[in-house]
Design an enzyme around this catalytic site. Structure first.
Site, PDB file in Angstrom:
ATOM      1  N   GLU A   1      -5.606  -6.298  13.421  1.00  0.00           N
ATOM      2  CA  GLU A   1      -4.721  -7.445  13.641  1.00  0.00           C
ATOM      3  C   GLU A   1      -5.372  -8.771  13.285  1.00  0.00           C
ATOM      4  OE1 GLU A   1      -4.940  -4.839  15.625  1.00  0.00           O
ATOM      5  OE2 GLU A   1      -2.970  -4.282  16.373  1.00  0.00           O
TER       6      GLU A   1
ATOM      7  N   GLY B   1      -0.794  -1.061  15.877  1.00  0.00           N
ATOM      8  CA  GLY B   1       0.104  -0.400  16.829  1.00  0.00           C
ATOM      9  C   GLY B   1      -0.030   1.115  16.814  1.00  0.00           C
TER      10      GLY B   1
ATOM     11  N   GLU C   1      -2.925   1.856  18.985  1.00  0.00           N
ATOM     12  CA  GLU C   1      -2.481   1.598  20.365  1.00  0.00           C
ATOM     13  C   GLU C   1      -1.584   2.730  20.876  1.00  0.00           C
ATOM     14  OE1 GLU C   1      -1.244  -2.323  18.967  1.00  0.00           O
ATOM     15  OE2 GLU C   1      -2.240  -3.191  20.711  1.00  0.00           O
TER      16      GLU C   1
ATOM     17  N   ALA D   1       2.263  -1.673  13.609  1.00  0.00           N
ATOM     18  CA  ALA D   1       3.591  -2.257  13.779  1.00  0.00           C
ATOM     19  C   ALA D   1       4.094  -2.603  12.385  1.00  0.00           C
ATOM     20  CB  ALA D   1       3.499  -3.503  14.646  1.00  0.00           C
TER      21      ALA D   1
HETATM   22  N1  DAK Z   1       4.071  -2.096   8.175  1.00  0.00           N
HETATM   23  C1  DAK Z   1       5.006  -1.957   7.201  1.00  0.00           C
HETATM   24  N2  DAK Z   1       4.799  -1.241   6.079  1.00  0.00           N
HETATM   25  C2  DAK Z   1       3.625  -0.625   5.923  1.00  0.00           C
HETATM   26  C3  DAK Z   1       2.589  -0.722   6.903  1.00  0.00           C
HETATM   27  C4  DAK Z   1       2.853  -1.494   8.080  1.00  0.00           C
HETATM   28  N3  DAK Z   1       1.964  -1.616   9.074  1.00  0.00           N
HETATM   29  N4  DAK Z   1       1.530  -0.026   6.457  1.00  0.00           N
HETATM   30  C5  DAK Z   1       1.887   0.497   5.262  1.00  0.00           C
HETATM   31  N5  DAK Z   1       3.133   0.139   4.935  1.00  0.00           N
HETATM   32  C6  DAK Z   1       3.891   0.474   3.729  1.00  0.00           C
HETATM   33  C7  DAK Z   1       3.331  -0.296   2.528  1.00  0.00           C
HETATM   34  O1  DAK Z   1       3.874  -1.604   2.483  1.00  0.00           O
HETATM   35  C8  DAK Z   1       3.837   0.594   1.402  1.00  0.00           C
HETATM   36  O2  DAK Z   1       5.192   0.319   1.180  1.00  0.00           O
HETATM   37  P1  DAK Z   1       5.812   0.148  -0.326  1.00  0.00           P
HETATM   38  O3  DAK Z   1       5.012  -0.942  -0.943  1.00  0.00           O
HETATM   39  O4  DAK Z   1       5.591   1.498  -0.947  1.00  0.00           O
HETATM   40  O5  DAK Z   1       7.258  -0.190  -0.095  1.00  0.00           O
HETATM   41  C9  DAK Z   1       3.724   1.984   1.953  1.00  0.00           C
HETATM   42  O6  DAK Z   1       3.694   1.840   3.382  1.00  0.00           O
HETATM   43  C10 DAK Z   1       2.472   2.720   1.538  1.00  0.00           C
HETATM   44  O7  DAK Z   1       1.364   1.883   1.852  1.00  0.00           O
HETATM   45  P2  DAK Z   1       0.246   1.476   0.772  1.00  0.00           P
HETATM   46  O8  DAK Z   1       0.789   1.500  -0.602  1.00  0.00           O
HETATM   47  O9  DAK Z   1      -0.384   0.221   1.237  1.00  0.00           O
HETATM   48  O10 DAK Z   1      -0.758   2.708   0.919  1.00  0.00           O
HETATM   49  P3  DAK Z   1      -2.328   2.711   0.667  1.00  0.00           P
HETATM   50  O11 DAK Z   1      -2.756   4.125   0.717  1.00  0.00           O
HETATM   51  O12 DAK Z   1      -2.680   1.913  -0.567  1.00  0.00           O
HETATM   52  O13 DAK Z   1      -2.963   1.939   1.923  1.00  0.00           O
HETATM   53  C11 DAK Z   1      -3.212   1.370   4.286  1.00  0.00           C
HETATM   54  C12 DAK Z   1      -2.840   2.455   3.215  1.00  0.00           C
HETATM   55  C13 DAK Z   1      -2.901   1.961   5.668  1.00  0.00           C
HETATM   56  C14 DAK Z   1      -4.695   1.066   4.167  1.00  0.00           C
HETATM   57  C15 DAK Z   1      -2.377   0.104   3.978  1.00  0.00           C
HETATM   58  O14 DAK Z   1      -0.996   0.476   3.875  1.00  0.00           O
HETATM   59  C16 DAK Z   1      -2.494  -0.920   5.055  1.00  0.00           C
HETATM   60  O15 DAK Z   1      -3.503  -1.618   5.125  1.00  0.00           O
HETATM   61  N6  DAK Z   1      -1.466  -1.010   5.894  1.00  0.00           N
HETATM   62  C17 DAK Z   1      -1.386  -2.031   6.922  1.00  0.00           C
HETATM   63  C18 DAK Z   1      -2.302  -1.659   8.048  1.00  0.00           C
HETATM   64  C19 DAK Z   1      -2.277  -2.683   9.153  1.00  0.00           C
HETATM   65  O16 DAK Z   1      -2.730  -3.823   8.966  1.00  0.00           O
HETATM   66  N7  DAK Z   1      -1.764  -2.237  10.258  1.00  0.00           N
HETATM   67  C20 DAK Z   1      -1.794  -3.045  11.453  1.00  0.00           C
HETATM   68  C21 DAK Z   1      -0.561  -3.779  11.520  1.00  0.00           C
HETATM   69  S1  DAK Z   1      -0.727  -4.983  12.783  1.00  0.00           S
HETATM   70  C22 DAK Z   1       3.264  -8.074  17.630  1.00  0.00           C
HETATM   71  C23 DAK Z   1       3.084  -6.972  18.397  1.00  0.00           C
HETATM   72  C24 DAK Z   1       2.278  -5.973  17.966  1.00  0.00           C
HETATM   73  C25 DAK Z   1       1.630  -6.067  16.756  1.00  0.00           C
HETATM   74  C26 DAK Z   1       1.828  -7.170  16.033  1.00  0.00           C
HETATM   75  C27 DAK Z   1       2.622  -8.156  16.433  1.00  0.00           C
HETATM   76  N8  DAK Z   1       4.146  -9.112  17.999  1.00  0.00           N
HETATM   77  C28 DAK Z   1       4.075  -9.616  19.344  1.00  0.00           C
HETATM   78  C29 DAK Z   1       5.027  -9.682  17.019  1.00  0.00           C
HETATM   79  C30 DAK Z   1       0.814  -5.035  16.239  1.00  0.00           C
HETATM   80  C31 DAK Z   1       0.306  -5.269  15.012  1.00  0.00           C
HETATM   81  C32 DAK Z   1      -0.109  -4.268  14.112  1.00  0.00           C
HETATM   82  O17 DAK Z   1       0.044  -3.094  14.279  1.00  0.00           O
END
Ligand code: DAK
Length: 261
Positions: free
Chosen positions: A135, A112, A115, A67
């Site tokens: 998460e 997400g 998921e 997400a």
């Molecule tokens: N959201 C927004 N931007 C993201 C992103 C994400 N999930 N993942 C990556 N990006 C963006 C980065 O910010 C970066 O943007 P800039 O800085 O260039 O503007 C760009 O994509 C490239 O990413 P990286 O520079 O970080 O690339 P790397 O190769 O160094 O790393 C990575 C790749 C996938 C390991 C890293 O980007 C990372 O850890 N990303 C986050 C992964 C993550 O934690 N995903 C899970 C998100 S939690 C909810 C309902 C559902 C959910 C939550 C709340 N509510 C009820 C409110 C679900 C939650 C999730 O999915």
């Protein structure tokens, strides 16, 4: 349809390909993207000629990295609920599509993104696929069905390990634990998805839809009720023109010409 965050193509008759198309944000799901995915699912659901939907991410790095953290960072509790419900509805709609849905996971499938892949009927993974539910690193549990679909796919013990430690699972392990069905070279992933889609499209379309229904609905029933459901669906198929054509074609030693009737 005019989409900004996804692509919806029909590479071949009956085969749809949905690509989440925000590669600069690793295809992260913001609210607008979820709305577009919902609209695309509706379009496929309403097409009587649809046989399969393939789902993938743009670029070479990510399927969907989760997400959109930037968008949800400052969300109020009400907005968080709205977002979670929106995501939940999209995952349900994907799962409920009457035709098979195959995820082509070409990189990160986190949060997400994992998921979204789990809401697909099965997963083909490239060697660089990485699955995870990180998460808990952000101080939240999954919000789009991960706590429910992951244990149903890989069992509660493996799911709990992934969900509570945020350990990421690479493609080979994903196949070993039944999270993904097969691993294919990244350059062949789309072709392998199309191969599978073509095979499904060549089978009896009514039967394929009934099989999906039987597996999905039956999984929530006890064995006796599930087998009774199977009988009902079997009888439903028996009255169709496609059943007659399938059996006639077999006897006449020719390929069946199914008409989804
Ligand atoms: N959201 C927004 N931007 C993201 C992103 C994400 N999930 N993942 C990556 N990006 C963006 C980065 O910010 C970066 O943007 P800039 O800085 O260039 O503007 C760009 O994509 C490239 O990413 P990286 O520079 O970080 O690339 P790397 O190769 O160094 O790393 C990575 C790749 C996938 C390991 C890293 O980007 C990372 O850890 N990303 C986050 C992964 C993550 O934690 N995903 C899970 C998100 S939690 C909810 C309902 C559902 C959910 C939550 C709340 N509510 C009820 C409110 C679900 C939650 C999730 O999915």
């Amino acid at each position: 349809m005019d989409f900004k965050n996804i692509l919806l193509e029909q590479p071949e008759a009956g085969i749809y390909l949905l690509t989440v198309n925000r590669p600069k944000a690793l295809n992260a799901l913001n609210a607008a993207t979820l709305d577009e995915i919902a609209a695309a699912i509706k379009k496929v659901a309403m097409d009587d000629g649809a046989r399969v939907l393939l789902v993938t991410g743009a670029g070479e790095k990510a399927f969907v990295a989760g997400a959109d953290i930037a968008e949800m960072q400052n969300a109020t509790i009400e907005q968080a609920r709205e977002f979670s419900e929106k995501g939940g509805r999209v995952m349900h709609a994907l799962e409920a599509l009457p035709v098979p849905v195959i995820a082509l996971v070409n990189g990160f499938a986190l949060g997400g993104g994992c998921e979204l892949a789990l809401a697909c009927d099965w997963i083909l993974a490239a060697p660089n696929a990485v699955f995870g539910q990180p998460e808990v690193n952000l101080g939240i549990p999954p919000g789009f069905g991960g706590t429910q679909r992951l244990p149903r796919r890989v069992g509660p013990a493996r799911a709990l390990e992934m969900l509570t430690t945020a350990r990421q699972v690479k493609a080979e392990e994903a196949v070993a634990i039944g999270l993904a069905n097969h691993m294919h070279p990244a350059s062949e992933l789309r072709a392998k998805g199309l191969d599978a889609a073509r095979t499904i499209a060549s089978r009896g379309p009514v039967a394929v839809r009934l099989v999906k229904q039987a597996v999905q609905r039956g999984g929530n029933l006890d064995l006796f009720a599930a087998c009774a459901l199977e009988t009902d669906l079997f009888v439903q198929a028996f009255g169709t023109q496609d059943r007659k054509e399938g059996m006639t074609a077999f006897r006449e030693k020719r390929a069946a010409k199914f008409r989804n009737r």
